[in-house]
Every structure is written in C-alpha cells, then in structure tokens.
Design a protein around this motif. Structure first.
Motif, PDB file in Angstrom:
ATOM      1  N   UNK A 121       0.706  -1.648   0.508  1.00 44.90           N
ATOM      2  CA  UNK A 121       0.058  -0.581  -0.012  1.00 44.90           C
ATOM      3  C   UNK A 121       1.031   1.052   0.128  1.00 44.90           C
ATOM      4  N   UNK A 122       0.296   1.633  -0.377  1.00 47.85           N
ATOM      5  CA  UNK A 122       1.262   3.690  -0.311  1.00 47.85           C
ATOM      6  C   UNK A 122       0.144   5.002  -0.838  1.00 47.85           C
ATOM      7  N   UNK A 123       0.518   5.686   0.451  1.00 48.22           N
ATOM      8  CA  UNK A 123      -0.468   7.006   0.696  1.00 48.22           C
ATOM      9  C   UNK A 123       0.329   7.708   1.332  1.00 48.22           C
ATOM     10  N   UNK A 124      -0.176   8.445   2.033  1.00 47.20           N
ATOM     11  CA  UNK A 124      -0.249  10.040   2.250  1.00 47.20           C
ATOM     12  C   UNK A 124       0.899   9.033   3.781  1.00 47.20           C
ATOM     13  N   UNK A 125       1.810   9.711   4.334  1.00 49.04           N
ATOM     14  CA  UNK A 125       2.844   9.157   5.606  1.00 49.04           C
ATOM     15  C   UNK A 125       1.874   8.822   6.336  1.00 49.04           C
ATOM     16  N   UNK A 126       1.338  10.105   6.942  1.00 44.65           N
ATOM     17  CA  UNK A 126       0.012  10.720   8.267  1.00 44.65           C
ATOM     18  C   UNK A 126      -1.417   9.208   8.385  1.00 44.65           C
ATOM     19  N   UNK A 127      -0.929   8.799   7.055  1.00 38.68           N
ATOM     20  CA  UNK A 127      -2.185   7.625   7.343  1.00 38.68           C
ATOM     21  C   UNK A 127      -1.852   6.446   7.318  1.00 38.68           C
ATOM     22  N   UNK A 128      -0.037   5.967   7.436  1.00 34.64           N
ATOM     23  CA  UNK A 128       0.535   4.856   7.677  1.00 34.64           C
ATOM     24  C   UNK A 128      -0.312   4.538   8.534  1.00 34.64           C
ATOM     25  N   UNK A 129      -0.559   4.631  10.423  1.00 35.38           N
ATOM     26  CA  UNK A 129      -0.246   4.197  11.710  1.00 35.38           C
ATOM     27  C   UNK A 129      -1.683   3.177  11.468  1.00 35.38           C
ATOM     28  N   UNK A 130      -2.575   3.924  11.147  1.00 35.01           N
ATOM     29  CA  UNK A 130      -4.097   3.558  11.066  1.00 35.01           C
ATOM     30  C   UNK A 130      -4.071   3.054  10.255  1.00 35.01           C
ATOM     31  N   UNK A 131      -4.245   2.566   8.733  1.00 29.08           N
ATOM     32  CA  UNK A 131      -3.852   1.510   8.042  1.00 29.08           C
ATOM     33  C   UNK A 131      -2.617   0.159   8.374  1.00 29.08           C
ATOM     34  N   UNK A 132      -2.157   0.522   9.275  1.00 27.25           N
ATOM     35  CA  UNK A 132      -1.365  -0.557   9.373  1.00 27.25           C
ATOM     36  C   UNK A 132      -1.860  -1.019  11.309  1.00 27.25           C
ATOM     37  N   UNK A 133      -3.333  -0.719  12.063  1.00 27.37           N
ATOM     38  CA  UNK A 133      -3.830  -1.277  13.280  1.00 27.37           C
ATOM     39  C   UNK A 133      -4.642  -1.839  12.937  1.00 27.37           C
ATOM     40  N   UNK A 134      -4.844  -1.325  11.780  1.00 33.14           N
ATOM     41  CA  UNK A 134      -5.941  -2.417  10.921  1.00 33.14           C
ATOM     42  C   UNK A 134      -5.555  -3.196  10.745  1.00 33.14           C
ATOM     43  N   UNK A 135      -4.338  -3.438   9.401  1.00 35.91           N
ATOM     44  CA  UNK A 135      -4.222  -5.218   9.041  1.00 35.91           C
ATOM     45  C   UNK A 135      -3.582  -5.814  10.777  1.00 35.91           C
ATOM     46  N   UNK A 136      -2.762  -5.426  11.195  1.00 32.96           N
ATOM     47  CA  UNK A 136      -2.266  -5.955  12.201  1.00 32.96           C
ATOM     48  C   UNK A 136      -3.769  -6.637  13.006  1.00 32.96           C
TER      49      UNK A 136
END
Length: 584
Positions: free
Chosen positions: A540-555
C-alpha cells in the motif's frame, strides 16, 4: 441559504464531503480566484517594515503610472476615462485600502500581495452590499486598482521564502476557504501551516483532498457556496469526520469540539507507537506500507513514521509554480535527497505527470478534454528533451539507493518500448559524459487506464513492477470527473467493475512474479484496507500520516479469510456490501 438572510456573526452549518479526518478550529481566510494567483506566505516579524514599504512603494508606483496615463490621454479620448483614472488614484490613497492592508502585514505577518488581496476582498464585499447601483458597481474599480498593484508587486523578484508557522494544535489557526484550489495553488499554500481547507468544489480524490491528506490537516470539499457565505475572519469549526463546517459557533459548541480535538490528538499519539512494528496480518503475511510525497522535504516525515519506502514521489511538483523548468542538476539533487533520506528503502519516482488540471506555468490547456489529452507519458514522449533531462537525473540519483521509475498513464506496449528506448539513450549519454549512475534500475507503469488493466499480461511480463493509480482508474471506468462535486456520488471505489480490474491486475502480476502496489487514495482509506487485503494486495502507498491507522487495521486482519470473502463477493453483480466485508 441566502447571504442576506444571515445576520452578522450568525451561527450556521454547512455540509460537504469530509476528505481528511480530524478537527480544526480557527478563523477563515477567504480567498477569491484572483487572490490565489499571487504568492501567499508568512513573513518574519522583523520583516514587517520592509514588507509594508514594499506595499507602499507599489501603490505609489501605481499612482504615478495613473497620473502619467491621465496626462498623456489623447484629445479624442472618451470623456469618462479621466474621471475613472482619478477615482483609481484616490482609491490608492484611501486609508481603508492602504493602511488596513499594512495592518494585515503587521498583525497576521502576511506578505504584501496576500494582505492587499485580502483587504481588497473586504472592500469589494462592502461595495457589493450597497443598494445604490452606481456605487455598487464601483467594486469593479477596486478590483482594477488591486490588480494594477499586484502586477507591480509580482514584477519584482520573490521577496522572501515561505515561513511555516508552528502553532499549538488547540490554538485558532487560519482555515483556507476557496472556490477551488489548483495543484499550483496548493504548492504555494502548503508552505504555510493552515489548520484546514474548505472548498466549494472538489471530490474525495481532487488535488485539494490529496495534498490536504499529505499535509495531514482536515479538509471538507464540495460545500457548494462556502466562499460566498463565509466571511474573512469568521470563526469556524471543521469536522473532517462528518464533513460539517460550523460558522461562528457558540462557546458551548467550541468547548465540545476542543475536547473532541484533544481526544483525536491523543489517539494519534497512541498510534505513533506502532512506528517500529512490522505490518503483519494475523496469519503472518507481511504487508509493505509506503508513502506518497510531493516534495523532497516530505521524505523525512515518511522515514520517521516508519514507511517501508516511497511508493509515489509526484515529481511534477518540482516543475510547477515557476517560470522555468528545473535543470538536470536541480532534479538530481531533489531525487538524491529523497533516496538518501530513506536510507536504503526503495524510492518510486513518477515521471512528469503534467496535463489535465496540472499545467506548467505559462502553458494553457486547449484540449477539448484535457484528462484524455496530451498528458503524463504522452506529454513527455512529445517533449523528448524535457524527458531526457528527467531520465538522466533519475539515473544519477539511483547510485544512492534503489530507485524505481514509474511511468504514468501508460496505455500501450508501444509506449513502454518508447520509454525503454528513451531510458537507454539517457544511459548512453551518461556513459559518454562519464557521469556515474546505478547500472540496474527498475521500470514500472501506473495502472490507471482501463486498457492496461484489462490487457495486463504483456505489461506484467515486460515491466519490473506495477502500481495501481485508483484515482484515475475509477474516474475512467466510471466516466466520472473525480473533481466534480456534482457527480461525486457516482465515484465509487466499491463498484464491481473497479474491484475486478484491481483483482485482475494483482492476480496476473502474481503469476509473473512482479510486485504490485496501490498508490491511489484507496490505499490510505482505512475503511478499504481489509477489502484490499482480500484482493491480495501486499503493498500500500499513501500519505505518510495515514500509515499508522492502516497498519493498525492490518495487524487485526486475517489475510486468507479476507481473500475468500472478497472472492465470493466479486462473483456477484451488485456493489459489494462493505459493512459485511468488514465483519471480523
């Protein structure tokens, strides 16, 4: 809602599309189309006198020019011209324009152009409320006077570099209110720390929304009439979660939203603790989360937030908002800076994606439908010298780390072959000049034209990687202008046709052993994370600020279970029920 029906400082609400989640509380900075054509930046406190002097000098010059014009009027000139010129000279001496503009420089640290445009808008608005038709029409004189002074100001060299203003998150900051904001305007405005963006026009994947996400500030678009209803200096609350804008809120509402804002910031701080945690699904599948950037300076934030690389560097922002083209050395230094900042993590740089709503300064779009015209790789192949300069710079930057060259808007294999030839030519020229570069470099294509998505096999065979640009892919599949608020409800990332093209691309890339990512806005939408995992996406590639929330969902997601759910859903003709799909 009519403006006449609203008493001064009355509280009211507007509804639009919240495209960046979060809360902002601050004062409106209302910008008309003319105001956005001039530079906007903050100055330092010790520059106030110099900037005020620059404003006064331009206004004095305008007065002198008008006096010369009046003296040189031919005998047969219309009798109305001389009185108009005198009115303009008087306006330039009027304290309401002259001194109040200077006051904005002192109070808000606006640069001269911004201060003049802001004060001019206020005066024009006052004229337009006068009942007498003759006096009301004098607003046109104010516009003409301001335009004359702005031309004089813009004829000089840039005065100062933009100075970002750091403010406490709970302080009242400026909130940009505009009819629309072009990519070039965003390039200028992003250098100043605004609290939020509000626009009459736009959709979830308009460039206002994209850049607001990269800046991680709330934005509401498609408000319809916000620029007319909101006045400069009005207190605003922006709710990016619900797409609500509250104008001149009561103190009790302000307190409620300050609490919501504080809680949101606390949650963001908690998410930042995931920085060094690998994005791993419950069933052990490693997912790569990369960042989208527009400017080299953003790479540091991407690295610090834990991005696995740069999945999309939009290089066109190096070319926009300037009178000349960036040289090879200037581009090389920008690309090399990003590569070095990422310390060995891959950096994907998209070649110049100009055209449609992104134009080089001084160029005018004359195509009947610019979104389908000479843009992106078509533009670069039509301007081989410009393309060679960029390719040489990209190759030179590759000596510092893994550089992946991404070609936008590819639709035929002939274009792929032409790019390969251009890349070979750039390599040979570097060898002839004795300039170092990495001998191995990856070449990939954006999958955003339906033609390549449908017939993906040869592209997957001959390219090193693929990147799905969902913003344009959805636009072209659904025949919906992604920046048009009137048809925003038809822009549907969950439409079966869109999802099947994404699934087909991912599946065929797997067959040929080629990595594939999604770099469009779908990748950063946490509501779609599980669906994309179910399609088989691993990058996935996205604005950096959105990475933590997407990571939380993946986990908390089980990849294999999601693949089964999504495969079953794709066999249906109707739109996928996202709520059922998200059930854990």
């Amino acid at each position: 809602m009519s403006e006449a029906a609203l008493p001064s400082n009355a509280m009211f609400c507007l509804m639009g599309q919240g495209v960046v989640q979060g809360y902002a509380i601050g004062k409106a900075a209302v910008m008309g189309a003319a105001a956005l054509e001039v530079a906007h930046y903050y100055i330092e406190a010790d520059q106030v006198q110099t900037e005020s002097d620059r404003l006064y000098a331009a206004m004095d010059q305008a007065q002198q020019d008008l006096a010369v014009i009046a003296q040189q009027l031919p005998a047969d000139a219309p009798r109305e011209i001389a009185p108009v010129l005198e009115v303009h000279r008087l306006l330039l001496a009027d304290p309401m324009l002259r001194q109040q503009s200077a006051q904005l420089i002192a109070d808000r640290l606006y640069n001269a152009e911004w201060a003049l445009a802001t004060q001019g808008q206020q005066i024009i608005a006052q004229f337009e409320q006068i009942e007498d038709p003759y006096l009301r029409e004098r607003s046109a004189d104010v516009r003409q006077v301001i335009e004359r002074v702005l031309l004089i100001l813009n004829g000089k060299a840039p005065h100062a570099h933009s100075l970002p203003v750091q403010t406490d998150p709970t302080d009242s900051g400026l909130i940009v209110v505009a009819r629309d904001i072009s990519p070039g305007d965003m390039l200028r405005l992003r250098k100043v720390r605004f609290s939020a963006f509000l626009t009459d026009l736009g959709g979830p994947t308009s460039h206002t929304a994209i850049v607001a996400r990269s800046m991680n500030i709330p934005a509401v678009v498609g408000l319809g009439d916000v620029r007319r209803l909101v006045k400069d200096g009005d207190m605003l609350i922006v709710d990016g979660f619900k797409g609500i804008v509250i104008v001149n809120p009561a103190e009790t509402i302000l307190q409620q939203y300050r609490q919501l804002q504080a809680e949101h910031l606390r949650q963001e701080a908690q998410l930042s603790q995931l920085r060094d945690t690998p994005a791993m699904t419950v069933d052990g599948i490693r997912i790569h989360l990369e960042a989208n950037i527009e400017l080299p300076s953003e790479a540091q934030a991407a690295f610090e937030i834990g991005a696995d690389g740069i999945g999309l560097f939009r290089s066109e922002f190096l070319f926009m908002g300037r009178k000349d083209l960036p040289s090879e050395n200037e581009q090389f230094e920008a690309y090399a800076r990003v590569v070095q900042t990422m310390q060995g993590r891959p950096v994907t740089i998209r070649t110049l994606d100009i055209g449609a709503d992104k134009t080089l300064d001084g160029e005018q779009t004359v195509a009947t439908n610019p979104a389908l015209g000479l843009r992106a790789i078509r533009y670069c192949l039509a301007h081989p010298e410009l393309f060679q300069t960029q390719l040489r710079a990209l190759l030179r930057a590759s000596q510092f780390g893994l550089v992946r060259i991404l070609i936008p808007m590819i639709s035929t294999m002939e274009e792929v072959h032409a790019v390969r030839q251009a890349l070979d030519k750039a390599e040979q020229s570097l060898i002839a000049d004795g300039v170092p570069y990495a001998k191995q470099i990856q070449l990939g294509a954006m999958v955003e034209v339906p033609a390549i998505a449908i017939a993906i096999e040869p592209f997957a065979q001959h390219l090193d990687f693929l990147s799905i640009g969902t913003n344009d892919l959805i636009q072209y599949v659904m025949a919906v202008d992604r920046a048009d608020a009137d048809v925003a409800d038809l822009y549907d990332p969950m439409h079966p046709a869109v999802l099947r093209l994404i699934a087909h691309t991912i599946n065929r890339a797997e067959v040929y052993g080629k990595p594939v990512s999604v770099c469009g806005e779908m990748a950063g939408d946490v509501r779609l994370t599980r669906m994309l995992l179910g399609l088989g996406l691993r990058c996935f590639s996205m604005p950096a600020a959105q990475i933590p929330r997407v990571k939380q969902e993946i986990l908390s997601s089980h990849s294999a279970a999601l693949r089964l759910k999504v495969a079953t859903a794709l066999n249906r003709a109707e739109r996928i029920d996202l709520h059922k799909l998200l059930e854990k």
